[in-house]
Design an enzyme around this catalytic site. Structure first.
Site, PDB file in Angstrom:
ATOM      1  N   SER A   3       0.870  -1.176   0.000  1.00  0.00           N
ATOM      2  CA  SER A   3       0.000   0.000   0.000  1.00  0.00           C
ATOM      3  C   SER A   3       0.906   1.224   0.000  1.00  0.00           C
ATOM      4  CB  SER A   3      -0.946   0.004   1.206  1.00  0.00           C
ATOM      5  OG  SER A   3      -0.227  -0.113   2.426  1.00  0.00           O
ATOM      6  N   GLU A  23       1.309   5.668   0.518  1.00  0.00           N
ATOM      7  CA  GLU A  23       0.774   6.911   1.073  1.00  0.00           C
ATOM      8  C   GLU A  23       1.200   8.096   0.227  1.00  0.00           C
ATOM      9  OE1 GLU A  23       0.890   7.964   5.446  1.00  0.00           O
ATOM     10  OE2 GLU A  23       2.207   9.548   4.655  1.00  0.00           O
ATOM     11  N   THR A  33      -2.841  11.838   3.124  1.00  0.00           N
ATOM     12  CA  THR A  33      -2.658  12.390   4.467  1.00  0.00           C
ATOM     13  C   THR A  33      -3.529  13.615   4.725  1.00  0.00           C
ATOM     14  OG1 THR A  33      -0.816  13.802   3.789  1.00  0.00           O
ATOM     15  CG2 THR A  33      -0.283  11.569   4.515  1.00  0.00           C
ATOM     16  N   ASP A  45      -1.874  15.536  14.822  1.00  0.00           N
ATOM     17  CA  ASP A  45      -0.929  16.462  15.443  1.00  0.00           C
ATOM     18  C   ASP A  45      -1.584  17.822  15.629  1.00  0.00           C
ATOM     19  OD1 ASP A  45       1.150  14.580  15.400  1.00  0.00           O
ATOM     20  OD2 ASP A  45       1.605  15.072  13.307  1.00  0.00           O
ATOM     21  N   ALA A  48     -11.618  12.506  22.064  1.00  0.00           N
ATOM     22  CA  ALA A  48     -10.428  12.789  22.864  1.00  0.00           C
ATOM     23  C   ALA A  48      -9.235  11.909  22.485  1.00  0.00           C
ATOM     24  CB  ALA A  48     -10.745  12.603  24.345  1.00  0.00           C
ATOM     25  N   PHE A  76      12.455  14.798  10.128  1.00  0.00           N
ATOM     26  CA  PHE A  76      11.153  14.158  10.293  1.00  0.00           C
ATOM     27  C   PHE A  76      11.218  13.080  11.366  1.00  0.00           C
ATOM     28  CE2 PHE A  76       8.389  10.578   9.236  1.00  0.00           C
ATOM     29  CZ  PHE A  76       7.149  11.190   9.266  1.00  0.00           C
ATOM     30  N   HIS A 130       3.732  -0.930   3.830  1.00  0.00           N
ATOM     31  CA  HIS A 130       3.101   0.361   3.516  1.00  0.00           C
ATOM     32  C   HIS A 130       4.230   1.361   3.254  1.00  0.00           C
ATOM     33  CE1 HIS A 130      -0.119   3.363   3.598  1.00  0.00           C
ATOM     34  NE2 HIS A 130       0.676   4.133   4.318  1.00  0.00           N
TER      35      HIS A 130
END
Length: 328
Positions: free
Chosen positions: A42, A44, A75, A136, A151, A244, A294
């Site tokens: 997969s 991203e 994303t 984030d 939450a 990162f 992924h």
């Protein structure tokens, strides 16, 4: 003519050939049998900010579409900052490709009703897979749940399952989430997300195969049995990758820094090094029985495409372009 004497080597005065034969033999990684099944992949992507970046994204999507991934994810920016672009990209993937898209969705800075509305919009657009993340907070801010919001990611997963029967993926942290109280607390949180209805976890980036394999041991000991898919980021810009990794709590081993040392002005060598490093990582995981990966593509397809090829995945025509069966 007299035969030249061998040049003495640094180990006990041995000649080179003798020296090379004194160490232990190291077996290579087993090669995948040609007839064996290729792993499940997969990919991203991130939503584009400009027209030029949109062109780059779609070139990436079209190149990797031929690898027939199980799904592709898009994303969602910090604080939901790319919500509209994420939705537009995912909707276009549904309309124009044969890919199965998964939309990232977070609960930062939004009420439950607002998050549920976004989920319904995805369902109405034909999206059946969500990557559910707490998310984030905006830069330089600590996470604080919306007074009327979800939450945690576990609450978000449960809420999404009430909205519709989504397939849901969640995040896992082999080196522990930076905000977790402890390693076990982090694992317990992962189990709560899966118990709430998620079907798989995808790991944060890591660079040592042993880090991931030890994490799997801890997951199983915690009672987790769902797939915990390794997240692989092929590196071509070491400086950016290090920044990162540091931000998300991923250790950057010294050997990786040494591999990229001196390539700062040499993009082609960086790409070659990145391909070798990632290929070794995934082949070692594959040799240890891992059959699903992924890839964080960074909207650049070439490294991911090459590594997929090494893993045994071969390009195919997109489903929409497959020739019709005879007599159909």
């Amino acid at each position: 003519m007299n035969e030249a004497s061998p040049i003495s080597g640094p180990i006990s005065g041995l000649a080179p050939l003798e020296r090379w034969l004194t160490g232990p033999r190291v077996a290579g990684l087993p090669m995948r049998e040609a007839a064996g099944p290729a792993p499940i992949l997969s990919f991203e992507f991130f939503p584009p900010r400009t027209e030029a970046l949109e062109t780059q994204l779609w070139a990436c999507i079209r190149r990797l579409e031929t690898m027939r991934p199980s799904f592709v994810s898009v994303t969602y920016g910090a604080g939901g900052s790319t919500q509209a672009r994420t939705h537009d990209t995912v909707a276009r993937i549904v309309r124009e490709t044969g890919l199965t898209p998964a939309a990232h969705l977070t609960c930062v800075g939004a009420s439950r009703g607002a998050v549920d509305d976004v989920a319904r919009q995805y369902w109405d657009a034909g999206v059946r897979h969500i990557v559910a993340l707490r998310g984030d907070p905006p830069r330089d801010s600590a996470f604080e749940a919306h007074p009327e919001g979800y939450a945690s990611a576990a609450e978000l997963v449960a809420g999404l399952k009430r909205v519709a029967d989504f397939e849901i993926s969640v995040a896992a942290y082999p080196e522990v989430h930076p905000e977790a109280a402890s390693e076990q607390a982090d694992l317990d949180n992962l189990k709560r997300k899966l118990d709430a209805g998620a079907t798989r976890a995808i790991t944060q980036v890591f660079f040592e195969a042993d880090t991931y394999l030890r994490f799997l041991d801890r997951c199983l000991a915690t009672g987790i049995t769902a797939p915990v898919v390794p997240g692989i980021m092929p590196v071509s810009n070491f400086g950016a990758a290090k920044r990162f990794a540091t931000a998300c709590g991923t250790a950057v081993p010294g050997w990786l820094a040494a591999m990229f040392s001196g390539t700062e002005e040499d993009a082609e060598t960086r790409r070659m090094v990145g391909a070798v490093v990632a290929a070794e990582q995934v082949r070692l995981l594959q040799a240890n029985g891992v059959d699903e990966f992924h890839f964080y593509t960074l909207n650049r397809p070439d490294l991911t495409y090459a590594i997929a090829h090494i893993l045994g995945v071969r390009p195919q025509l997109p489903a929409a372009d497959q020739p019709a069966a005879a007599g159909a």
